[in-house]
Design a protein around this motif. Structure first.
Motif, PDB file in Angstrom:
ATOM      1  N   ALA A 203       0.857  -1.193   0.000  1.00  0.00           N
ATOM      2  CA  ALA A 203       0.000   0.000   0.000  1.00  0.00           C
ATOM      3  C   ALA A 203       0.888   1.236   0.000  1.00  0.00           C
ATOM      4  O   ALA A 203       1.107   1.875   1.037  1.00  0.00           O
ATOM      5  CB  ALA A 203      -0.913  -0.003   1.240  1.00  0.00           C
ATOM      6  N   PRO A 204       1.442   1.594  -1.172  1.00  0.00           N
ATOM      7  CA  PRO A 204       2.399   2.710  -1.229  1.00  0.00           C
ATOM      8  C   PRO A 204       1.817   4.030  -0.736  1.00  0.00           C
ATOM      9  O   PRO A 204       2.551   4.872  -0.231  1.00  0.00           O
ATOM     10  CB  PRO A 204       2.791   2.778  -2.710  1.00  0.00           C
ATOM     11  N   ASP A 205       0.505   4.229  -0.866  1.00  0.00           N
ATOM     12  CA  ASP A 205      -0.080   5.478  -0.383  1.00  0.00           C
ATOM     13  C   ASP A 205       0.042   5.581   1.133  1.00  0.00           C
ATOM     14  O   ASP A 205       0.233   6.670   1.692  1.00  0.00           O
ATOM     15  CB  ASP A 205      -1.543   5.577  -0.803  1.00  0.00           C
ATOM     16  N   GLN A 206      -0.053   4.434   1.834  1.00  0.00           N
ATOM     17  CA  GLN A 206       0.111   4.435   3.290  1.00  0.00           C
ATOM     18  C   GLN A 206       1.588   4.603   3.680  1.00  0.00           C
ATOM     19  O   GLN A 206       1.912   5.238   4.675  1.00  0.00           O
ATOM     20  CB  GLN A 206      -0.448   3.151   3.889  1.00  0.00           C
ATOM     21  N   ALA A 207       2.498   4.029   2.895  1.00  0.00           N
ATOM     22  CA  ALA A 207       3.939   4.198   3.166  1.00  0.00           C
ATOM     23  C   ALA A 207       4.336   5.663   3.104  1.00  0.00           C
ATOM     24  O   ALA A 207       5.218   6.125   3.841  1.00  0.00           O
ATOM     25  CB  ALA A 207       4.755   3.374   2.174  1.00  0.00           C
ATOM     26  N   ASN A 208       3.663   6.425   2.239  1.00  0.00           N
ATOM     27  CA  ASN A 208       3.962   7.854   2.125  1.00  0.00           C
ATOM     28  C   ASN A 208       3.490   8.645   3.337  1.00  0.00           C
ATOM     29  O   ASN A 208       3.906   9.796   3.530  1.00  0.00           O
ATOM     30  CB  ASN A 208       3.315   8.435   0.862  1.00  0.00           C
ATOM     31  N   LYS A 209       2.614   8.050   4.170  1.00  0.00           N
ATOM     32  CA  LYS A 209       2.073   8.760   5.337  1.00  0.00           C
ATOM     33  C   LYS A 209       2.948   8.586   6.585  1.00  0.00           C
ATOM     34  O   LYS A 209       2.608   9.089   7.646  1.00  0.00           O
ATOM     35  CB  LYS A 209       0.659   8.239   5.648  1.00  0.00           C
ATOM     36  N   PHE A 210       4.073   7.871   6.465  1.00  0.00           N
ATOM     37  CA  PHE A 210       4.902   7.562   7.625  1.00  0.00           C
ATOM     38  C   PHE A 210       5.644   8.802   8.151  1.00  0.00           C
ATOM     39  O   PHE A 210       6.162   9.615   7.374  1.00  0.00           O
ATOM     40  CB  PHE A 210       5.951   6.507   7.266  1.00  0.00           C
ATOM     41  N   VAL A 211       5.685   8.915   9.462  1.00  0.00           N
ATOM     42  CA  VAL A 211       6.616   9.808  10.163  1.00  0.00           C
ATOM     43  C   VAL A 211       7.398   8.915  11.122  1.00  0.00           C
ATOM     44  O   VAL A 211       6.802   8.225  11.960  1.00  0.00           O
ATOM     45  CB  VAL A 211       5.889  10.916  10.952  1.00  0.00           C
ATOM     46  N   PHE A 212       8.721   8.890  10.996  1.00  0.00           N
ATOM     47  CA  PHE A 212       9.518   8.001  11.832  1.00  0.00           C
ATOM     48  C   PHE A 212       9.900   8.701  13.139  1.00  0.00           C
ATOM     49  O   PHE A 212      10.378   9.839  13.138  1.00  0.00           O
ATOM     50  CB  PHE A 212      10.772   7.547  11.090  1.00  0.00           C
ATOM     51  N   MET A 213       9.663   7.990  14.248  1.00  0.00           N
ATOM     52  CA  MET A 213      10.085   8.464  15.567  1.00  0.00           C
ATOM     53  C   MET A 213      11.368   7.714  15.921  1.00  0.00           C
ATOM     54  O   MET A 213      11.411   6.487  15.838  1.00  0.00           O
ATOM     55  CB  MET A 213       9.005   8.171  16.617  1.00  0.00           C
ATOM     56  N   THR A 214      12.400   8.439  16.283  1.00  0.00           N
ATOM     57  CA  THR A 214      13.675   7.785  16.560  1.00  0.00           C
ATOM     58  C   THR A 214      14.332   8.345  17.803  1.00  0.00           C
ATOM     59  O   THR A 214      14.366   9.560  18.010  1.00  0.00           O
ATOM     60  CB  THR A 214      14.638   7.914  15.357  1.00  0.00           C
ATOM     61  N   GLY A 215      14.844   7.418  18.607  1.00  0.00           N
ATOM     62  CA  GLY A 215      15.634   7.811  19.773  1.00  0.00           C
ATOM     63  C   GLY A 215      17.105   7.684  19.496  1.00  0.00           C
ATOM     64  O   GLY A 215      17.921   7.747  20.402  1.00  0.00           O
ATOM     65  N   GLY A 216      17.476   7.493  18.240  1.00  0.00           N
ATOM     66  CA  GLY A 216      18.878   7.369  17.867  1.00  0.00           C
ATOM     67  C   GLY A 216      19.075   6.223  16.899  1.00  0.00           C
ATOM     68  O   GLY A 216      18.930   5.057  17.267  1.00  0.00           O
ATOM     69  N   ALA A 217      19.386   6.548  15.650  1.00  0.00           N
ATOM     70  CA  ALA A 217      19.631   5.513  14.642  1.00  0.00           C
ATOM     71  C   ALA A 217      21.110   5.168  14.685  1.00  0.00           C
ATOM     72  O   ALA A 217      21.917   5.772  14.012  1.00  0.00           O
ATOM     73  CB  ALA A 217      19.236   6.025  13.261  1.00  0.00           C
ATOM     74  N   PHE A 218      21.464   4.173  15.521  1.00  0.00           N
ATOM     75  CA  PHE A 218      22.881   3.914  15.713  1.00  0.00           C
ATOM     76  C   PHE A 218      23.367   2.662  14.986  1.00  0.00           C
ATOM     77  O   PHE A 218      24.496   2.252  15.163  1.00  0.00           O
ATOM     78  CB  PHE A 218      23.219   3.807  17.207  1.00  0.00           C
ATOM     79  N   THR A 219      22.509   2.023  14.175  1.00  0.00           N
ATOM     80  CA  THR A 219      22.978   0.912  13.350  1.00  0.00           C
ATOM     81  C   THR A 219      23.277   1.430  11.950  1.00  0.00           C
ATOM     82  O   THR A 219      22.725   2.443  11.510  1.00  0.00           O
ATOM     83  CB  THR A 219      21.929  -0.206  13.263  1.00  0.00           C
ATOM     84  N   GLU A 220      24.140   0.704  11.258  1.00  0.00           N
ATOM     85  CA  GLU A 220      24.512   1.118   9.899  1.00  0.00           C
ATOM     86  C   GLU A 220      23.285   1.122   8.984  1.00  0.00           C
ATOM     87  O   GLU A 220      23.095   2.030   8.175  1.00  0.00           O
ATOM     88  CB  GLU A 220      25.576   0.169   9.366  1.00  0.00           C
ATOM     89  N   LYS A 221      22.426   0.108   9.146  1.00  0.00           N
ATOM     90  CA  LYS A 221      21.217   0.010   8.326  1.00  0.00           C
ATOM     91  C   LYS A 221      20.292   1.200   8.566  1.00  0.00           C
ATOM     92  O   LYS A 221      19.782   1.815   7.622  1.00  0.00           O
ATOM     93  CB  LYS A 221      20.486  -1.296   8.644  1.00  0.00           C
ATOM     94  N   ALA A 222      20.087   1.537   9.850  1.00  0.00           N
ATOM     95  CA  ALA A 222      19.188   2.649  10.184  1.00  0.00           C
ATOM     96  C   ALA A 222      19.745   3.975   9.684  1.00  0.00           C
ATOM     97  O   ALA A 222      19.005   4.837   9.194  1.00  0.00           O
ATOM     98  CB  ALA A 222      18.966   2.700  11.691  1.00  0.00           C
ATOM     99  N   THR A 223      21.050   4.142   9.794  1.00  0.00           N
ATOM    100  CA  THR A 223      21.678   5.381   9.331  1.00  0.00           C
ATOM    101  C   THR A 223      21.498   5.562   7.833  1.00  0.00           C
ATOM    102  O   THR A 223      21.142   6.640   7.358  1.00  0.00           O
ATOM    103  CB  THR A 223      23.181   5.374   9.676  1.00  0.00           C
TER     104      THR A 223
END
Length: 508
Positions: A459-479
């Motif tokens: 559902a790409p229309d729903q993926a566009n509605k995302f807001v990511f909450m992060t307390g620290g992206a400390f992995t290489e993948k997350a970065t």
């Protein structure tokens, strides 16, 4: 030009010592020599001066080459040690070489003396260089481990801290709406005190995250020098508070191009050094000064001064040398100022020091201005219009945080909170539609990144509605993910006003 050579000669016969000196002086060396023939004299000589080579007779009335070699080892010195004797047999020579002596020469046959010294000095230099590299690697590994640990701790603190900050703000709002002013005054003050304490923790956690970033995570851009200084002061506050008063004199400075965490590393080091240059318990007499200004060339200048003991003039030329330290054994690695110089030089700047014994020191850092003007400010996509009622999905593995967001946004919006990405996926794959999806980035089993990837296919229309909450992206993948994602982000712990502003801008 003659090369200097500092020779410690373990010899009781002055004539033999003179023959050795003549042999050295016929070469290209300018020799400085001290002759010793007792353990006490040798210990004193090893402690008071650095030496390039030890030349030792094997047998003396009150001393010997094996005993001299043991003293060199006791002092933890890697010195070329060459035995020169006319009375020792092959077996004793082999035993000495096995014990750590580097060569064995016969008196009266000194043709190999200078070549042996040159060879052993080269090899000693190579050993010293390898030792420095090993120490640097160990320190780098240790710092990387500490950075990873700090980032992990900051991430774990952020969830409960986000709940604390948001609920304190909601409590303050509720008091203002429901309680009579006279009755609410004392409770309001208690809540306000708690909010201020939580804000201090929030800033410390933010600083910890910033300064624990790896090179792969690091972003460069216009950096606010005074902001970095304030973060550095908070990180070094435990060293400062027991030793000195801190006096700020901030003048206007341009933003500089570079890394916030690396510049923070420099300023923390300089502030801690300034504090440690002064004794504890004399807070009113001791002072650390931090001055910022812009020089005539438009560069940002930061001066960190102390009223400590000062640095002797003969030491000043060496303070930025690798592994040079004036601190006692165990008190420092001698890498701090060398790393500071390397970082500032890499930023196109310069670091220097002025010092006077008994009056203190000033470390001056000069950095070129950023090309693009003011520091970057994280922006939220702006959509003109008033806020409208919307359906919002909150995905966070911390149940209390989801409940807190429901309380924060529930008056204006219909908020559904779930604690796993799999649960969110079931809702969305079942046809549920949301105007906004506030999703934690890092969660067990299925992360916010994984959920987003599945929804791009489903559902790409729903993926566009995302807001990511992060307390620290400390992995290489997350970065990497955040670096390439076009979805908005909000950092934990966030204030309720900021969360509402973000939601309003996206649903306006």
């Amino acid at each position: 030009m003659a090369q200097p050579l500092r020779v410690l000669m373990v010899e009781d016969d002055e004539r033999d010592a003179t023959l050795l000196l003549r042999e050295l002086q016929r070469s290209h060396y300018q020799v400085t020599c001290e002759r010793v023939d007792t353990p006490e004299a040798m210990s004193a000589a090893l402690e008071k001066a650095p030496w390039d080579v030890v030349l030792a007779d094997f047998t003396m009335p009150r001393f010997s080459a094996p005993a001299a070699l043991s003293l060199v080892k006791e002092h933890a010195l890697d010195l070329p040690f060459i035995i020169v004797s006319g009375t020792v047999g092959e077996e004793a020579a082999v035993t000495s070489l096995r014990a750590g002596a580097h060569d064995f020469l016969v008196k009266g046959s000194l043709a190999r003396l200078v070549p042996a010294i040159e060879r052993e000095r080269r090899e000693a230099g190579m050993r010293a260089e390898r030792k420095k590299m090993r120490q640097q690697l160990l320190i780098s590994d240790r710092m990387a481990s500490i950075g990873l640990l700090a980032a992990g701790i900051a991430h774990e603190i952020n969830n409960p801290l986000a709940i604390l900050v948001a609920n304190l703000e909601l409590a303050a709002e509720q008091l203002a709406l429901t309680a009579p002013p006279a009755e609410a005054a004392e409770v309001t003050q208690l809540v306000q005190d708690a909010r201020e304490a939580a804000e201090r923790v929030r800033l410390i956690v933010r600083d910890l995250k910033n300064f624990s970033r790896s090179d792969d995570e690091e972003k460069t851009g216009p950096v606010d020098i005074q902001g970095v200084l304030e973060s550095s002061i908070r990180m070094a506050s435990n060293e400062i508070r027991h030793r000195a008063r801190l006096v700020r004199n901030y003048g206007a400075v341009p933003p500089v191009e570079g890394s916030e965490s690396k510049l923070g590393q420099v300023f923390i080091n300089l502030i801690v050094n300034a504090a440690q240059a002064m004794p504890e318990g004399r807070i009113e007499a001791n002072e650390i000064g931090i001055v910022t200004r812009t020089d005539d060339a438009g560069r940002a200048v930061v001066e960190i001064s102390d009223t400590g003991a000062g640095i002797p003039q003969n030491v000043l030329p060496h303070i930025f040398d690798v592994f040079f330290t004036t601190k006692p054994v165990g008190g420092g690695t001698g890498l701090g100022l060398a790393i500071c110089q390397r970082i500032i030089t890499a930023h196109g700047g310069d670091i220097s020091v002025e010092s006077e014994v008994g009056r203190g020191s000033i470390f001056r850092t000069v950095l070129p201005p950023a090309a693009g003007g003011s520091p970057e400010v994280a922006a939220v996509p702006s959509r003109v219009g008033s806020a409208r009622h919307g359906r919002i999905l909150v995905v966070d593995d911390e149940p209390m945080l989801g409940l807190t967001i429901q309380r924060t946004l529930g008056r204006e919006h219909a908020v559904t909170a779930v604690t796993t990405a799999k649960e969110a996926y079931r809702l969305l794959s079942g046809g549920e539609q949301f105007e906004l999806i506030l999703c934690d980035l890092m969660m067990p089993e299925m992360s916010g990144m994984d959920l987003h990837a599945e929804l791009i296919k489903l559902a790409p229309d729903q993926a566009n509605k995302f807001v990511f909450m992060t307390g620290g992206a400390f992995t290489e993948k997350a970065t990497r993910f955040l670096a390439h994602s076009s979805n908005p982000t909000i950092k934990k712990p966030f204030k309720t006003a900021k969360l509402r502003e973000l939601v309003q801008s996206l649903l306006g």
